[in-house]
Design a protein around this motif. Structure first.
Motif, PDB file in Angstrom:
ATOM      1  N   ILE A  54     -28.988  41.880  -6.485  1.00 22.06           N
ATOM      2  CA  ILE A  54     -29.620  42.225  -5.215  1.00 22.06           C
ATOM      3  C   ILE A  54     -31.128  42.336  -5.379  1.00 22.06           C
ATOM      4  CG2 ILE A  54     -27.568  43.396  -4.343  1.00 22.06           C
ATOM      5  CD1 ILE A  54     -28.931  46.082  -4.941  1.00 22.06           C
ATOM      6  N   ALA A  55     -31.825  42.267  -4.239  1.00 13.91           N
ATOM      7  CA  ALA A  55     -33.275  42.413  -4.225  1.00 13.91           C
ATOM      8  C   ALA A  55     -33.667  43.149  -2.950  1.00 13.91           C
ATOM      9  CB  ALA A  55     -33.962  41.056  -4.265  1.00 13.91           C
ATOM     10  N   ALA A  56     -34.891  43.605  -2.911  1.00 13.33           N
ATOM     11  CA  ALA A  56     -35.420  44.225  -1.704  1.00 13.33           C
ATOM     12  C   ALA A  56     -35.222  43.278  -0.530  1.00 13.33           C
ATOM     13  CB  ALA A  56     -36.905  44.535  -1.886  1.00 13.33           C
ATOM     14  N   GLY A  57     -34.856  43.841   0.609  1.00 12.53           N
ATOM     15  CA  GLY A  57     -34.647  43.052   1.812  1.00 12.53           C
ATOM     16  C   GLY A  57     -33.208  42.635   2.042  1.00 12.53           C
ATOM     17  N   ASP A  58     -32.371  42.702   1.009  1.00 12.39           N
ATOM     18  CA  ASP A  58     -30.958  42.354   1.166  1.00 12.39           C
ATOM     19  C   ASP A  58     -30.231  43.451   1.930  1.00 12.39           C
ATOM     20  OD1 ASP A  58     -31.359  40.079  -0.371  1.00 12.39           O
ATOM     21  OD2 ASP A  58     -30.421  40.908  -2.176  1.00 12.39           O
ATOM     22  N   ARG A  65     -17.242  54.819  -4.063  1.00 13.04           N
ATOM     23  CA  ARG A  65     -16.257  55.202  -5.075  1.00 13.04           C
ATOM     24  C   ARG A  65     -16.474  54.452  -6.395  1.00 13.04           C
ATOM     25  NH1 ARG A  65      -9.774  55.249  -4.243  1.00 13.04           N
ATOM     26  NH2 ARG A  65      -9.391  56.747  -5.899  1.00 13.04           N
ATOM     27  N   ASN A  66     -16.679  53.133  -6.301  1.00 15.56           N
ATOM     28  CA  ASN A  66     -16.860  52.306  -7.496  1.00 15.56           C
ATOM     29  C   ASN A  66     -18.319  52.094  -7.865  1.00 15.56           C
ATOM     30  OD1 ASN A  66     -14.057  51.758  -8.051  1.00 15.56           O
ATOM     31  ND2 ASN A  66     -14.084  50.515  -6.190  1.00 15.56           N
ATOM     32  N   LYS A  67     -19.223  52.580  -7.020  1.00 19.70           N
ATOM     33  CA  LYS A  67     -20.668  52.442  -7.237  1.00 19.70           C
ATOM     34  C   LYS A  67     -21.067  50.978  -7.396  1.00 19.70           C
ATOM     35  CE  LYS A  67     -20.939  56.970  -9.385  1.00 19.70           C
ATOM     36  NZ  LYS A  67     -21.241  57.710 -10.607  1.00 19.70           N
ATOM     37  N   THR A  68     -20.571  50.169  -6.445  1.00 18.77           N
ATOM     38  CA  THR A  68     -20.870  48.747  -6.453  1.00 18.77           C
ATOM     39  C   THR A  68     -21.455  48.341  -5.100  1.00 18.77           C
ATOM     40  OG1 THR A  68     -18.633  48.181  -5.717  1.00 18.77           O
ATOM     41  CG2 THR A  68     -19.042  48.198  -8.109  1.00 18.77           C
ATOM     42  N   ALA A  69     -22.064  47.174  -5.075  1.00 21.17           N
ATOM     43  CA  ALA A  69     -22.645  46.635  -3.850  1.00 21.17           C
ATOM     44  C   ALA A  69     -22.231  45.181  -3.706  1.00 21.17           C
ATOM     45  CB  ALA A  69     -24.162  46.740  -3.906  1.00 21.17           C
ATOM     46  N   LYS A  70     -21.996  44.790  -2.476  1.00 19.67           N
ATOM     47  CA  LYS A  70     -21.671  43.400  -2.172  1.00 19.67           C
ATOM     48  C   LYS A  70     -22.676  42.920  -1.130  1.00 19.67           C
ATOM     49  CE  LYS A  70     -18.049  40.443  -0.396  1.00 19.67           C
ATOM     50  NZ  LYS A  70     -16.708  40.347   0.161  1.00 19.67           N
ATOM     51  N   ILE A  71     -23.206  41.729  -1.347  1.00 22.45           N
ATOM     52  CA  ILE A  71     -24.187  41.164  -0.427  1.00 22.45           C
ATOM     53  C   ILE A  71     -23.538  40.868   0.924  1.00 22.45           C
ATOM     54  CG2 ILE A  71     -25.598  39.113   0.058  1.00 22.45           C
ATOM     55  CD1 ILE A  71     -26.908  40.862  -1.970  1.00 22.45           C
ATOM     56  N   VAL A  72     -24.179  41.353   1.977  1.00 18.79           N
ATOM     57  CA  VAL A  72     -23.791  41.023   3.342  1.00 18.79           C
ATOM     58  C   VAL A  72     -24.735  39.943   3.865  1.00 18.79           C
ATOM     59  CG1 VAL A  72     -23.605  41.915   5.708  1.00 18.79           C
ATOM     60  CG2 VAL A  72     -22.849  43.333   3.781  1.00 18.79           C
ATOM     61  N   GLU A  73     -26.024  40.117   3.570  1.00 21.49           N
ATOM     62  CA  GLU A  73     -27.035  39.158   4.006  1.00 21.49           C
ATOM     63  C   GLU A  73     -28.219  39.201   3.045  1.00 21.49           C
ATOM     64  OE1 GLU A  73     -30.103  38.697   7.765  1.00 21.49           O
ATOM     65  OE2 GLU A  73     -28.211  39.761   8.073  1.00 21.49           O
ATOM     66  N   ARG A  74     -28.662  38.032   2.622  1.00 19.36           N
ATOM     67  CA  ARG A  74     -29.820  37.942   1.727  1.00 19.36           C
ATOM     68  C   ARG A  74     -31.104  38.148   2.525  1.00 19.36           C
ATOM     69  NH1 ARG A  74     -28.690  38.218  -3.732  1.00 19.36           N
ATOM     70  NH2 ARG A  74     -26.780  37.063  -4.099  1.00 19.36           N
ATOM     71  N   GLY A  75     -32.046  38.837   1.900  1.00 18.26           N
ATOM     72  CA  GLY A  75     -33.317  39.110   2.549  1.00 18.26           C
ATOM     73  C   GLY A  75     -34.405  38.106   2.238  1.00 18.26           C
ATOM     74  N   GLY A  76     -34.120  37.138   1.363  1.00 20.15           N
ATOM     75  CA  GLY A  76     -35.102  36.100   1.067  1.00 20.15           C
ATOM     76  C   GLY A  76     -36.085  36.456  -0.030  1.00 20.15           C
ATOM     77  N   ASN A  77     -35.748  37.467  -0.838  1.00 19.60           N
ATOM     78  CA  ASN A  77     -36.639  37.879  -1.920  1.00 19.60           C
ATOM     79  C   ASN A  77     -36.003  37.665  -3.280  1.00 19.60           C
ATOM     80  OD1 ASN A  77     -38.844  38.858  -0.351  1.00 19.60           O
ATOM     81  ND2 ASN A  77     -37.615  40.645   0.157  1.00 19.60           N
ATOM     82  N   VAL A  78     -36.858  37.405  -4.245  1.00 20.80           N
ATOM     83  CA  VAL A  78     -36.456  37.236  -5.637  1.00 20.80           C
ATOM     84  C   VAL A  78     -36.885  38.481  -6.405  1.00 20.80           C
ATOM     85  CG1 VAL A  78     -36.800  35.864  -7.732  1.00 20.80           C
ATOM     86  CG2 VAL A  78     -36.723  34.733  -5.494  1.00 20.80           C
ATOM     87  N   ALA A  79     -35.944  39.100  -7.093  1.00 22.06           N
ATOM     88  CA  ALA A  79     -36.235  40.264  -7.939  1.00 22.06           C
ATOM     89  C   ALA A  79     -36.470  39.790  -9.361  1.00 22.06           C
ATOM     90  CB  ALA A  79     -35.064  41.248  -7.911  1.00 22.06           C
ATOM     91  N   VAL A  80     -37.479  40.382 -10.001  1.00 20.92           N
ATOM     92  CA  VAL A  80     -37.784  40.050 -11.395  1.00 20.92           C
ATOM     93  C   VAL A  80     -37.987  41.351 -12.156  1.00 20.92           C
ATOM     94  CG1 VAL A  80     -39.410  38.929 -12.972  1.00 20.92           C
ATOM     95  CG2 VAL A  80     -38.923  37.880 -10.749  1.00 20.92           C
ATOM     96  N   GLN A  81     -37.309  41.466 -13.296  1.00 18.14           N
ATOM     97  CA  GLN A  81     -37.499  42.611 -14.176  1.00 18.14           C
ATOM     98  C   GLN A  81     -38.229  42.136 -15.424  1.00 18.14           C
ATOM     99  OE1 GLN A  81     -34.182  41.861 -13.163  1.00 18.14           O
ATOM    100  NE2 GLN A  81     -34.130  43.300 -11.484  1.00 18.14           N
TER     101      GLN A  81
END
Length: 161
Positions: A54-58, A65-81
């Protein structure tokens, strides 16, 4: 409170806990800044430093309960660590400043980590050129939401650039 120039409200963020697993199998929780938009869906406000996919804007669906996330809609941003060890402060400051100059932003920073977010329209060549200019020793960087767990491109950006 109005949003700031970069679209991020200066008010305090809500946070959700997402489970992160290391390559060695150890797990920890990362608190990710979000805004609730109802029905268990959240707008990611800042790209995470460790949680992948995931990235900002998503917009994500959060499974508390499982502490997970599923994409509903992409925000158009690329995350870089960008993980670093022993880099001079001026190198880090230059990285952050140049990221902003090409259209990105700094979403987080720890002693040995800088989290960057770029609109996908900045383009992968520009992002990779910026990161390729970093010293070779003591630096590792990776995209946070470009590849799946097997290393295959997610290709969500197709047609967006």
């Amino acid at each position: 409170m109005p949003d700031s120039e970069d679209g991020i409200s200066s008010s305090r963020f809500a946070g959700i806990r997402l489970k992160v697993e290391s390559q060695l199998g150890a797990t920890a929780d990362e608190v990710v800044a979000v805004k609730s938009i109802g029905n268990g869906h959240y707008l990611v406000r800042l790209s995470p430093g460790f949680f992948r996919g995931i990235a900002a804007g998503d917009v994500i669906a959060y499974d508390e309960r499982n502490k997970t996330a599923k994409i509903v809609e992409r925000g158009g941003n690329v995350a870089v660590q960008v993980f670093h060890k022993g880099l001079a402060r001026d190198v880090i400051e230059s990285l952050k400043n140049t990221s902003v100059e090409i259209g990105g932003r700094v979403d987080g920073e720890l002693e040995s980590l800088v989290v960057l977010t770029f609109p996908v329209t900045v383009g992968f060549p520009a992002i990779e050129s910026l990161l390729g200019a970093l010293p070779e020793g003591g630096v590792e960087w990776e995209y946070g939401n470009v590849f799946d767990e097997e290393g295959n491109p997610l290709a969500w950006w197709q047609g967006a650039t």
